[in-house]
Every structure is written in structure tokens, then in C-alpha cells.
Enzyme design. Structure first.
Site, short mmCIF file in Angstrom:
data_model
loop_
_atom_site.label_atom_id
_atom_site.label_comp_id
_atom_site.label_asym_id
_atom_site.label_seq_id
_atom_site.Cartn_x
_atom_site.Cartn_y
_atom_site.Cartn_z
CE LYS A 1 14.26 17.30 -37.42
NZ LYS A 1 15.20 16.46 -38.17
CG ASP B 1 21.00 15.54 -36.61
OD1 ASP B 1 20.11 15.53 -35.76
OD2 ASP B 1 20.79 15.40 -37.84
CD GLN C 1 15.16 14.98 -41.51
OE1 GLN C 1 15.55 15.97 -40.88
NE2 GLN C 1 14.49 14.00 -40.93
N1 GUN Z 1 15.70 11.28 -39.58
C1 GUN Z 1 14.94 10.83 -38.56
N2 GUN Z 1 15.35 11.36 -37.40
C2 GUN Z 1 16.40 12.15 -37.68
C3 GUN Z 1 17.25 12.96 -36.88
O1 GUN Z 1 17.15 13.05 -35.65
N3 GUN Z 1 18.21 13.64 -37.56
C4 GUN Z 1 18.37 13.53 -38.91
N4 GUN Z 1 19.35 14.23 -39.49
N5 GUN Z 1 17.60 12.79 -39.67
C5 GUN Z 1 16.62 12.11 -39.06
#
Ligand code: GUN
Length: 336
Positions: A76, A159, A134
Site C-alpha cells: 500500500k 477502508d 490494518q
Molecule cells: N487486512 C486484510 N485486508 C484488509 C483491508 O482491506 N483493510 C484492513 N484495514 N485490514 C486488512
């Protein structure tokens, strides 16, 4: 429509269906995400010129040190970051957009209060437009992850996991919320096939807050008739066999067998599973939730793993961050 469906070289076209076994058209998430990131890079450059160096800003908050989270976060951050020394616009295969991305990491000993305090300080920081926590949290303490995701300000919740954004999505307020990145990416990949969603029977496997539940809502409000299946669904193969559009976020390696899939269906595989493979130096390889080799004999279109949904999830996070920054600028102009 952008043309990002790719047929592997040497494979037959779906027009051969009937006379011999056809092979599905591969929907390339790598190509689709590159187009999204190129568009976002241009939008960010325009903002920079128009608003005196303004840049969208994203904070990724991590608790602990899980290997899989470290990998996702670094992907990311690389997709977001400013061009390094303005020499290259690409870092490896990752096109960088010009979003100011920061990684805030708390130790696995952090308490719930400390995590909430970090979130509040980002919420209050006017220079940050997007915040994601996350998941899963890697912690030695008891932390209520629902409380944590709901502490993120809805205006910065890129998110789309807070109750406010999830509620708006479930009611069809698609233009007034942040749509979770994986379902949003899946919808974009479905659009790339040219198959319209309206009036189709869509089946979603999985009801997680990140993938299955919002995918259901998104397909519903794009006018599909949607069935959501889960671990207690007794007749999964029959349900799958009715799907014109199948989205799988079950978290089980190669669970969906090709024989279940409706002839010509669009198959979107959100799975990332590691299985042992002695032929690889690493001793493992990544597979999806769909048994690809058999499903691509029946599907019309199929996403590969890797290179399907994964890169689109990252691109959609960037899209939401840029959208959040644009909404911030609009609010500041109307208040100014
Ligand atoms: N862990 C796995 N996929 C995601 C996601 O799309 N967002 C977040 N915050 N954590 C994750």
C-alpha cells in the site's frame, strides 16, 4: 469500458464453447489497477497545481508485527508514495501516485486506550485525509477491534469499515460513503468484462465485514439478485451453480470446484491462501478460494490468483484516499 481482460497466449476463445472445452477469459487485476493508478496520479498532480502543493495523505496504523500485514502495508505504501527523487515514476512494477502515506506502528503491547488515542490524534489532524487500521490486530492485550474500527472518523474511513459507512452502503447511499476496497475492486473487475450486473443472479461466498457483507450490498445496489452463502449453507454447489456472477471470499484454499460453476459465469476470487509446494524454493505457493484449473474450463471470465483482486484492492484504497481529499477540499472551500 477499459479493455483489461487478457487471454493467455495460445488459449482458445470462448466462441469455441460447445464444440470443445472453452477456456475462460482472464480478468487481469494487474492491468486494471495500473489504469486506475495512472488516472489517480493525474488527479493528484492536478490537485497539487490547483491547491499550491496540496497532497492527499493516508495513515496506515498497525498494531504488532504480523508478517502478512507487513507485506500488505508495504504494498500500500509503495503504491501511494511520492516519486522517489523525481527520477522514477515506477518502483518495481508499482506505479506511485503521489499520495503522502505514513506508516504508524504500535507495539503488540499497546493497550486499547493507546490504540484509540492514536486514532483520535489522526482524526484531529487536518492534514490527513485517510486512516486505516490494518487488521487483524496483533496484540497481547484484549482489544475490541469493532470499537477500534468505529473510532476512525467516518470522513477518513477509507477502508469503509465503520458502522456509519457500512450502514450507508447497506441502504444504497453509494455516493455518500466509502466502499470497502476489496468489494469495490471486485465490482470494477466485473465491469471490465462488459457483463452487466443489473438483473443477474450473483452469489457471494463469505459474509466477512471486509469482503462478503459489503460485496452483497454493492451487488444488490447495482441491481443484481444476490444470494450470500456461508459456512452453514447446506447446498453450496447448487447455489454456486445458479450464479451468473460468483464472488468468493471464503478463506479456504481451492474450495470452489470447477464442476460447480455455471457455464459462462463471471468468477471473482478474493482468496489468498498459501499451500505447500515442494517444487518452489519457498516450499509454498499462493492459491485462491477457487480451484482455478477446473473453474476456468467452465467460467466465461475468471480472475487469477495472484494478479486478480489483490492489486485492485490496493488501487481502490488509493481511489478512496484521493476521493476523501477531494471531499476535504470541497468542505474547506464551502467553509472558507
Ligand atoms: N487486512 C486484510 N485486508 C484488509 C483491508 O482491506 N483493510 C484492513 N484495514 N485490514 C486488512
Amino acid at each position: 469500458m477499459l479493455s483489461v481482460v487478457a487471454r493467455p497466449l495460445g488459449l482458445g476463445a470462448s466462441c469455441c464453447r460447445g464444440s470443445r472445452r472453452a477456456i475462460a477469459t482472464v480478468i487481469s487485476g494487474n492491468k486494471a489497477s495500473k489504469l486506475v493508478r495512472e488516472r489517480l496520479k493525474e488527479e493528484v498532480e492536478k490537485m497539487k497545481v490547483q491547491f499550491c502543493g496540496f497532497r492527499p495523505s493516508l495513515v496506515v496504523l498497525q498494531v504488532g508485527d504480523r508478517d502478512d500485514s507487513n507485506l500488505y502495508i508495504s504494498t500500500k505504501l509503495k503504491a501511494a508514495a511520492e516519486e522517489i527523487n523525481r527520477v522514477l515514476c515506477c518502483f518495481g512494477d508499482v506505479l506511485q501516485i503521489g499520495i503522502d502515506a505514513k506508516h504508524v506502528r504500535l507495539p503488540n503491547s499497546a493497550t486499547q486506550d493507546e490504540v484509540l488515542h492514536s486514532i483520535m490524534s489522526v482524526n484531529e489532524n487536518q492534514t490527513v485525509h485517510g486512516l486505516i487500521v490494518q487488521l487483524p490486530l496483533d496484540t497481547v492485550n484484549h482489544i475490541n477491534s469493532e470499537l477500534v474500527t468505529n473510532a476512525v472518523s467516518p470522513e477518513k474511513d477509507v477502508d469503509g469499515l465503520s458502522c456509519i459507512n457500512a450502514g450507508k452502503l447497506s441502504r444504497g447511499d453509494l455516493n455518500d460513503c466509502f466502499i470497502p476496497c476489496t468489494p469495490n475492486g471486485c465490482l470494477e473487475l466485473i465491469r471490465q468484462t462488459g457483463v452487466s450486473v443489473a438483473g443477474k443472479h450473483a452469489v457471494v461466498i463469505g459474509r466477512s465485514k471486509i469482503v462478503g457483507a459489503p460485496m452483497h450490498d454493492l451487488l444488490l445496489w447495482n441491481h443484481a439478485t444476490v444470494t450470500t452463502c456461508h459456512s452453514k449453507t447446506p447446498d453450496l454447489p447448487e447455489q454456486v451453480g445458479r450464479a451468473d456472477i460468483l464472488v468468493v471470499g471464503a478463506g479456504r484454499a481451492e474450495m470452489v470446484r470447477g464442476g460447480w460453476v455455471k457455464e459462462g459465469a463471471v468468477v471473482i476470487d478474493c482468496g489468498i491462501n498459501y499451500v505447500p509446494d515442494e517444487t518452489r524454493a519457498s516450499g509454498k505457493r499462493v492459491v485462491g478460494d477457487v480451484h482455478y484449473a477446473s473453474a476456468n474450463q467452465r467460467a466465461g471470465f475468471i480472475t487469477p490468483v495472484p494478479g486478480g483482486v489483490g492489486p485492485m484492492t490496493v488501487a481502490m484504497l488509493m481511489e478512496n484516499t484521493v476521493q476523501s481529499a477531494q471531499r476535504f477540499l470541497l468542505r474547506s472551500q464551502s467553509h472558507g
